[in-house]
Design a protein around this motif. Structure first.
Motif, PDB file in Angstrom:
ATOM      1  N   PHE A   1       4.371  23.201   1.419  1.00 23.66           N
ATOM      2  CA  PHE A   1       3.710  21.923   1.887  1.00 23.66           C
ATOM      3  C   PHE A   1       4.818  20.816   1.905  1.00 23.66           C
ATOM      4  O   PHE A   1       5.635  21.023   0.919  1.00 23.66           O
ATOM      5  CB  PHE A   1       2.783  21.465   1.085  1.00 23.66           C
ATOM      6  N   GLU A   2       5.260  19.929   2.620  1.00 21.08           N
ATOM      7  CA  GLU A   2       6.009  18.858   2.621  1.00 21.08           C
ATOM      8  C   GLU A   2       5.253  17.586   2.273  1.00 21.08           C
ATOM      9  O   GLU A   2       4.038  17.241   2.712  1.00 21.08           O
ATOM     10  CB  GLU A   2       6.550  18.743   4.021  1.00 21.08           C
ATOM     11  N   ILE A   3       5.695  16.892   1.191  1.00 23.15           N
ATOM     12  CA  ILE A   3       5.018  15.870   0.720  1.00 23.15           C
ATOM     13  C   ILE A   3       5.726  14.508   1.191  1.00 23.15           C
ATOM     14  O   ILE A   3       6.792  14.450   1.075  1.00 23.15           O
ATOM     15  CB  ILE A   3       4.811  16.022  -0.696  1.00 23.15           C
TER      16      ILE A   3
ATOM     17  N   VAL B   1       0.950  -1.122  -0.119  1.00 16.85           N
ATOM     18  CA  VAL B   1      -0.050  -0.012   0.005  1.00 16.85           C
ATOM     19  C   VAL B   1       0.922   1.179  -0.240  1.00 16.85           C
ATOM     20  O   VAL B   1       1.789   1.476   0.958  1.00 16.85           O
ATOM     21  CB  VAL B   1      -0.964   0.030   1.080  1.00 16.85           C
ATOM     22  N   VAL B   2       0.983   1.805  -1.239  1.00 17.38           N
ATOM     23  CA  VAL B   2       1.889   3.323  -1.155  1.00 17.38           C
ATOM     24  C   VAL B   2       0.840   4.404  -0.640  1.00 17.38           C
ATOM     25  O   VAL B   2      -0.329   4.462  -0.933  1.00 17.38           O
ATOM     26  CB  VAL B   2       2.116   3.437  -2.424  1.00 17.38           C
ATOM     27  N   GLN B   3       1.513   4.977   0.439  1.00  9.99           N
ATOM     28  CA  GLN B   3       0.605   6.264   1.053  1.00  9.99           C
ATOM     29  C   GLN B   3       1.290   7.625   0.801  1.00  9.99           C
ATOM     30  O   GLN B   3       2.510   7.619   0.797  1.00  9.99           O
ATOM     31  CB  GLN B   3       0.907   5.681   2.495  1.00  9.99           C
ATOM     32  N   LEU B   4       0.638   8.492   0.729  1.00 12.87           N
ATOM     33  CA  LEU B   4       0.900   9.935   0.285  1.00 12.87           C
ATOM     34  C   LEU B   4       0.307  10.425   1.517  1.00 12.87           C
ATOM     35  O   LEU B   4      -0.941  10.556   1.992  1.00 12.87           O
ATOM     36  CB  LEU B   4       0.356  10.342  -0.970  1.00 12.87           C
ATOM     37  N   TYR B   5       1.322  11.384   2.360  1.00 14.50           N
ATOM     38  CA  TYR B   5       0.710  12.318   3.341  1.00 14.50           C
ATOM     39  C   TYR B   5       1.372  13.635   2.924  1.00 14.50           C
ATOM     40  O   TYR B   5       2.167  13.978   2.320  1.00 14.50           O
ATOM     41  CB  TYR B   5       1.651  11.579   4.548  1.00 14.50           C
ATOM     42  N   ILE B   6       0.857  14.700   3.721  1.00 14.29           N
ATOM     43  CA  ILE B   6       1.067  16.134   3.458  1.00 14.29           C
ATOM     44  C   ILE B   6       1.293  16.590   4.742  1.00 14.29           C
ATOM     45  O   ILE B   6       0.770  16.405   5.785  1.00 14.29           O
ATOM     46  CB  ILE B   6       0.144  16.963   2.699  1.00 14.29           C
ATOM     47  N   ARG B   7       2.169  17.875   4.804  1.00 17.08           N
ATOM     48  CA  ARG B   7       2.289  18.754   6.075  1.00 17.08           C
ATOM     49  C   ARG B   7       2.331  20.075   5.526  1.00 17.08           C
ATOM     50  O   ARG B   7       3.209  20.524   4.714  1.00 17.08           O
ATOM     51  CB  ARG B   7       3.341  18.456   6.825  1.00 17.08           C
ATOM     52  N   ASP B   8       1.371  20.766   6.032  1.00 18.88           N
ATOM     53  CA  ASP B   8       1.093  22.200   5.595  1.00 18.88           C
ATOM     54  C   ASP B   8       1.901  22.989   6.669  1.00 18.88           C
ATOM     55  O   ASP B   8       2.192  22.894   7.690  1.00 18.88           O
ATOM     56  CB  ASP B   8      -0.052  22.681   5.932  1.00 18.88           C
ATOM     57  N   LEU B   9       3.253  23.385   6.009  1.00 18.30           N
ATOM     58  CA  LEU B   9       4.414  23.737   6.683  1.00 18.30           C
ATOM     59  C   LEU B   9       4.122  25.163   7.616  1.00 18.30           C
ATOM     60  O   LEU B   9       4.517  25.359   8.720  1.00 18.30           O
ATOM     61  CB  LEU B   9       5.895  24.130   6.018  1.00 18.30           C
ATOM     62  N   VAL B  10       3.595  25.896   6.979  1.00 15.34           N
ATOM     63  CA  VAL B  10       3.024  27.309   7.548  1.00 15.34           C
ATOM     64  C   VAL B  10       1.459  27.538   7.365  1.00 15.34           C
ATOM     65  O   VAL B  10       1.330  27.836   6.181  1.00 15.34           O
ATOM     66  CB  VAL B  10       4.076  28.783   7.156  1.00 15.34           C
TER      67      VAL B  10
END
Ligand code: NOJ
Length: 749
Positions: free
Chosen positions: A730-732, A670-679
């Motif tokens: 955004f960090e991916i 299962v390939v998973q994609l996450y994000i982080r909104d940095l600011v």
């Protein structure tokens, strides 16, 4: 030209049909007395499913008097037909009953508990399971199911974590859609589909202390971003009905909460279907401190609730409230119209007996359904540990099958399997006997699930799940040691009884019961490889087990065919591919621990430091994180290739990875994609799941997985509850578990 005419004709007939059904409801409404309308709002149970202290009496008589619009708790064409006849033959307007039931993870053929099936990350499979459940349920007289339960849950103490899809709103929304589509199909009046009921609106999965029914209190930002999405996904997928939750939101019980049911559900989400309360939820507002039965019933109807389950608050008090001006007849009309509309959509006015076809019994528990259940169970299992390739086990090995769940038919189906027939479930011992030559298999119980008779009595509310052996703990252990001594490998089938999770089954201790740890300790001394097969309805604390067992296979409660599926995986016929959908804490004191937490202002940086956000005695990270799960093969995920790292509003960028099966056997990743909104204008989670794909790969095979990232994917509710994406970085993250990812920064311009 011809096509245009055809299209216009289709639209004309669709509209005509719509207004025909609307007219039929309107015509009926005109003929109905106030009492008859109020009767439609009443949902009673003649027996069967009892999940509270109140129970209904004289249901047949009440139906004949026109005091009931729907029933639940029954299964079987004959008995349901009897009740349907009361409504059709004995009431003035012959309005048929709506017949519901808790068809949660399968109807008669039981599939894995929902927390288990979520670990398959396979939406087609989940949808198909709902289709099969609908087919079996309709063959059994049922047209409405109280499912899917999509409450986000991050507290393993809460027993109902077993009934949902885990901790994540993105995955939870996908599951919610798949279930609704599976149950309802394209047409509600198809006699092989059922109306779905998404529950429990809202945020029932976040009770304080993990104690069922307890207070829920959270910020609106969290509610909108993390808890509401799966219900919204069901509404967007066209779910026919919604069930209220028992908890308060902003100190107002859900069943009397205008903000939830009018402002959000009706106004923001444009939901047009019917809302039913949970079991006696209106009456329970008295204990919540909102007034007497008359007052809370008024509040509930005014808040947009249409149907009252079990409590009879509406039938007992609404008329009087209208007479004294506290309610208007139009409040009743609104609710009644929605209920009649659902009956019309289900085709009940054309044929009240359309779901009561005796000739369909062969569709129930067919060989085909059992085979599907077996496949689904094996896809739900999560391989948590596999040192030195202890698994799979060859059938030439001598196996000691030990443990309180190895020969326990009563525990195989899991919680909320009201129509499941325990006697038709396969036990692990039977499945092993069918697999291994007789001389290679020895069995011993080894321990009770729990030695505590008071605890056992509570768990055994629905039947003997914990059976305390007449033999002493020492005798059981000695027998197990003797059996283990004659083997090459020990398979220890441990864990929870089926109803140690589920409704009203909260636990403070979420590790194995002492009787079982003691057995494992003794087995460990034998220095033989030990595979722990774990039955559980919640994440458990497994530190000792993780250090001392050679392999751990989490099998949840796999349902009717779960045990055969265990053999499929243990023997290597099926390669496990499940991934966790809830984090497993290292200690109950860590709860809640989940992948999408916020950073603090003083984040821990990998090790303990004074004046940082950490514990003196335990780490911050869970033992097994969200998205984690092993396979018998190995995979390589290539470095992600981004089409662009700048994203302009209105455009999208794509990111691709090649996934390669680098081992010798076929498997799925299962390939998973996450994000982080940095600011952001508010603090944003460290990681949020925003994409996933399950790929099946032969040995040596590779496939490319591509995700699309657009502005929509980056949106969230800000402190004004506006849903928007904010420009910036955004960090991916892409990987095969929330803690095993590669990262890249992109920028939304
Ligand atoms: C109470 C439970 O909370 C709900 O999920 C269920 O559907 C109803 N009882 C009916 O059995």
């Amino acid at each position: 030209m011809k096509r245009k005419i055809a299209l216009l004709l289709v639209i004309f007939f669709m509209k005509a049909n719509l207004s025909f059904s609307q007219n039929r409801v309107d015509d009926l409404m005109k003929k109905m007395t106030l009492d008859e309308k109020i009767g439609q709002l009443n949902l009673l149970s003649p027996g069967g499913t009892i999940t509270g202290t109140m129970q209904n009496t004289k249901v047949g008589k009440k139906i004949k008097n026109g005091e009931v619009g729907a029933i639940f708790g029954l299964k079987g064409v004959e008995i349901i037909k009897k009740y349907q006849r009361y409504a059709v033959d004995s009431t003035r307007l012959s309005i048929p009953l709506l017949v519901g039931l808790d068809v949660i993870h399968g109807h008669r053929t039981i599939f894995p508990i929902p927390l288990g099936s979520s670990c398959s990350w396979d939406m087609d499979l989940i949808k198909q399971s709902a289709q099969i459940a609908a087919k079996e349920a309709t063959a059994d007289g049922i047209m409405w199911t109280f499912s899917p339960m999509v409450d986000i849950a991050r507290d393993p103490r809460w027993g109902r974590i077993a009934e949902g899809g885990g901790e994540d709103p993105f995955l939870g929304s996908a599951i919610s859609r798949a279930m609704v589509e599976g149950y309802q199909g394209n047409k509600l009046d198809d006699s092989k589909t059922v109306a779905a009921c998404v529950k429990h609106f809202a945020a029932y999965g976040a009770p304080e202390g993990g104690r069922d029914y307890a207070t829920v209190d959270m910020s609106k930002v969290r509610l909108f971003n993390e808890y509401l999405p799966p219900y919204k996904a069901a509404v967007d997928a066209g779910v026919a009905t919604i069930m209220t939750s028992f908890n308060v939101i902003d100190y107002v019980p859900a069943s009397g909460n205008k903000e939830l049911y009018i402002d959000i559900l009706r106004k923001k989400w444009a939901f047009e279907g019917m809302v039913v309360t949970d079991y006696t939820a209106i009456n329970e507002m008295i204990a919540h401190g909102l007034g007497d039965l008359k007052k809370v019933s008024q509040l509930s109807l005014k808040s947009g609730i249409d149907m009252d389950m079990i409590g009879e608050g509406f039938v007992k008090t609404i008329k009087e409230s209208i007479e004294n001006g506290a309610l208007n007849e139009s409040d009743v009309d609104r609710a009644c119209r929605r209920i009649l509309k659902l009956k019309e959509d289900l085709g009940l006015f054309d044929d009240p007996y359309r779901y009561l076809d005796e000739t369909r019994q062969n569709e129930i528990m067919s060989q085909e359904n059992r085979l599907f259940a077996r496949k689904m169970a094996s896809e739900s299992f999560v391989l948590l540990k596999n040192e030195k390739q202890t698994l799979p086990i060859s059938d030439s090995k001598k196996v000691a099958l030990i443990g309180p769940l190895a020969d326990s038919r009563r525990n195989m189906l899991g919680t909320w399997s009201v129509s499941g027939d325990h006697s038709k479930a396969v036990t692990v011992k039977e499945a092993f006997e069918a697999w291994l030559p007789k001389e290679n298999l020895k069995y011993a119980k080894g321990a009770n699930i729990s030695d505590d008779p008071i605890f056992a009595k509570k768990v055994n509310a629905f039947g003997k799940e914990i059976v305390i052996d007449e033999r002493s703990a020492e005798e059981l252990i000695n027998e197990a040691i003797e059996v283990a001594n004659q083997s090459d490998v020990i398979v220890a089938v441990m864990g929870e009884a089926a109803d140690m999770s589920g409704e009203a089954s909260s636990l403070a201790h979420i590790g194995l019961q002492p009787s079982q740890t003691r057995l494992l300790n003794e087995l460990k001394k034998l220095n033989k490889p030990i595979v722990m097969v774990l039955y559980n309805g919640r994440p458990m604390t497994l530190n000792w087990e993780n250090e001392n067992m050679d392999a751990i296979l989490d099998v949840w409660f796999g349902g009717t065919e779960g045990a055969n599926a265990i053999v499929d995986v243990i023997s290597g016929k099926v390669n496990p591919s499940g991934k966790l959908t809830t984090s497993f804490p290292v200690h109950v004191g860590q709860v809640p621990v989940y992948h999408s937490m916020l950073n603090s202002g003083r984040p821990e940086l990998g090790k303990y430091q004074k004046f940082k956000s950490n514990y003196l005695d335990i780490p911050n990270t869970p033992l097994f994180p969200f998205g984690y799960g092993l396979s018998y093969t190995t995979f390589e995920i290539s470095k992600p290739v981004y089409s662009n790292t700048n994203l302009n509003a209105g455009n999208s960028i794509s990111v691709s990875v090649d996934v390669k099966n680098t081992g010798n056997i076929a498997g799925a990743e299962v390939v998973q994609l996450y994000i982080r909104d940095l600011v952001g204008s508010i603090s944003r989670p460290l990681k949020e799941l925003k994409g996933f794909e399950k790929v099946f790969l032969e040995a040596g095979e590779s496939k490319t997985v591509t995700f699309k990232i657009d502005e929509e994917l980056l949106k969230f509710y800000n402190s004004k509850l506006n849903y928007q994406a904010e420009k910036g970085q955004f960090e991916i993250f892409i990987g095969n578990s929330s803690n095993n990812v590669t990262t890249q920064i992109i920028e939304l311009k």
